[in-house]
Design a protein around this motif. Structure first.
Motif, PDB file in Angstrom:
ATOM      1  N   THR A   1       0.873  -1.167   0.000  1.00 31.25           N
ATOM      2  CA  THR A   1       0.000   0.000   0.000  1.00 31.25           C
ATOM      3  C   THR A   1       0.915   1.223   0.000  1.00 31.25           C
ATOM      4  O   THR A   1       1.880   1.271   0.765  1.00 31.25           O
ATOM      5  N   PRO A   2       0.645   2.223  -0.856  1.00 32.03           N
ATOM      6  CA  PRO A   2       1.524   3.396  -0.920  1.00 32.03           C
ATOM      7  C   PRO A   2       1.659   4.099   0.424  1.00 32.03           C
ATOM      8  O   PRO A   2       0.801   3.968   1.299  1.00 32.03           O
ATOM      9  N   GLU A   3       2.736   4.855   0.553  1.00 26.90           N
ATOM     10  CA  GLU A   3       2.945   5.741   1.693  1.00 26.90           C
ATOM     11  C   GLU A   3       3.239   7.122   1.142  1.00 26.90           C
ATOM     12  O   GLU A   3       3.864   7.251   0.093  1.00 26.90           O
ATOM     13  N   GLY A   4       2.758   8.130   1.836  1.00 25.53           N
ATOM     14  CA  GLY A   4       2.986   9.500   1.391  1.00 25.53           C
ATOM     15  C   GLY A   4       1.684  10.265   1.313  1.00 25.53           C
ATOM     16  O   GLY A   4       0.656   9.850   1.845  1.00 25.53           O
ATOM     17  N   ARG A   5       1.756  11.380   0.598  1.00 25.78           N
ATOM     18  CA  ARG A   5       0.589  12.268   0.484  1.00 25.78           C
ATOM     19  C   ARG A   5       0.012  12.142  -0.922  1.00 25.78           C
ATOM     20  O   ARG A   5       0.737  12.297  -1.916  1.00 25.78           O
ATOM     21  N   TYR A   6      -1.267  11.879  -0.978  1.00 25.84           N
ATOM     22  CA  TYR A   6      -1.993  11.731  -2.240  1.00 25.84           C
ATOM     23  C   TYR A   6      -3.297  12.506  -2.139  1.00 25.84           C
ATOM     24  O   TYR A   6      -3.544  13.222  -1.168  1.00 25.84           O
ATOM     25  N   VAL A   7      -4.147  12.373  -3.137  1.00 26.73           N
ATOM     26  CA  VAL A   7      -5.439  13.064  -3.171  1.00 26.73           C
ATOM     27  C   VAL A   7      -6.504  12.063  -3.616  1.00 26.73           C
ATOM     28  O   VAL A   7      -6.250  11.238  -4.508  1.00 26.73           O
ATOM     29  N   ILE A   8      -7.675  12.152  -3.007  1.00 21.16           N
ATOM     30  CA  ILE A   8      -8.817  11.365  -3.481  1.00 21.16           C
ATOM     31  C   ILE A   8      -9.239  11.995  -4.801  1.00 21.16           C
ATOM     32  O   ILE A   8      -9.563  13.185  -4.863  1.00 21.16           O
ATOM     33  N   ASP A   9      -9.203  11.205  -5.894  1.00 23.72           N
ATOM     34  CA  ASP A   9      -9.442  11.817  -7.204  1.00 23.72           C
ATOM     35  C   ASP A   9     -10.576  11.192  -8.017  1.00 23.72           C
ATOM     36  O   ASP A   9     -10.872  11.662  -9.114  1.00 23.72           O
ATOM     37  N   ARG A  10     -11.214  10.137  -7.494  1.00 23.79           N
ATOM     38  CA  ARG A  10     -12.314   9.527  -8.248  1.00 23.79           C
ATOM     39  C   ARG A  10     -13.105   8.614  -7.332  1.00 23.79           C
ATOM     40  O   ARG A  10     -12.664   8.247  -6.261  1.00 23.79           O
ATOM     41  N   ARG A  11     -14.275   8.244  -7.808  1.00 24.98           N
ATOM     42  CA  ARG A  11     -15.106   7.299  -7.067  1.00 24.98           C
ATOM     43  C   ARG A  11     -15.757   6.347  -8.056  1.00 24.98           C
ATOM     44  O   ARG A  11     -15.986   6.714  -9.204  1.00 24.98           O
ATOM     45  N   ASN A  12     -15.992   5.143  -7.608  1.00 18.15           N
ATOM     46  CA  ASN A  12     -16.575   4.130  -8.489  1.00 18.15           C
ATOM     47  C   ASN A  12     -17.764   3.469  -7.797  1.00 18.15           C
ATOM     48  O   ASN A  12     -17.589   2.590  -6.957  1.00 18.15           O
ATOM     49  N   PRO A  13     -18.990   3.867  -8.167  1.00 13.77           N
ATOM     50  CA  PRO A  13     -20.171   3.254  -7.557  1.00 13.77           C
ATOM     51  C   PRO A  13     -20.423   1.837  -8.083  1.00 13.77           C
ATOM     52  O   PRO A  13     -21.183   1.088  -7.493  1.00 13.77           O
TER      53      PRO A  13
END
Length: 161
Positions: free
Chosen positions: A71-83
């Protein structure tokens, strides 16, 4: 400083559907502590909700290559969602970033991708035990319903060892 106590009741509605609405304080940051197997939804420095999590099948260390199970470590952004995810709802992280891509390329490999926070698989095959994903962050189905309603695209997420 992270405030440990959860603040007030979180206002979620729509409990008969997997799609809930949220009318509480804005989630301004998501914090994942891989070592503690905990995820926190924060409003500034106050914890709105906390969850137990499962990680990739090789959880220690930062994700570097496709198939490494990290699993990545660091700072990211929530950029999408999949219903319509293969899992019970999912929200995506912008992994890999430019640094992740450059490192993998320098090693002659691909960084992988499709890192999500998601619920359980929608098939009869369920993730078993802790740390069963391919590198994602997994929570219970009822919890991803809350997270899906509370966390908006553009929300920063920090994943720590």
């Amino acid at each position: 400083m992270l405030m440990v106590a959860l603040i007030g009741a979180v206002a979620l509605s729509g409990c008969s559907s997997k799609f809930k609405t949220y009318n509480g304080p804005e989630v301004t940051h998501v914090l994942v502590n891989k070592g503690a197997r905990r995820m926190y939804l924060l409003h500034h420095n106050q914890v709105l909700k906390a969850y137990d999590i499962d990680l990739g099948f090789a959880p220690e260390g930062h994700k570097q290559f496709q198939g490494d199970g990290k699993t990545p470590e660091g700072r990211y952004v929530i950029d999408r969602r999949n219903p319509n995810s293969d899992f019970h709802l999912s929200i995506g992280l912008d992994y890999p970033n430019m640094r992740d891509r450059a490192y993998a390329l320098a090693q002659g490999k691909t960084p992988g991708g499709d890192i999500f926070i998601h619920g359980r698989p929608n098939t009869k095959k369920k993730g078993n035990g802790p740390d069963w994903t391919a590198g994602c962050i997994s929570v219970k189905d009822r919890e991803i319903e809350d997270i899906y309603a509370m966390v908006k695209n553009g929300t920063p997420i920090t994943i720590t060892p």
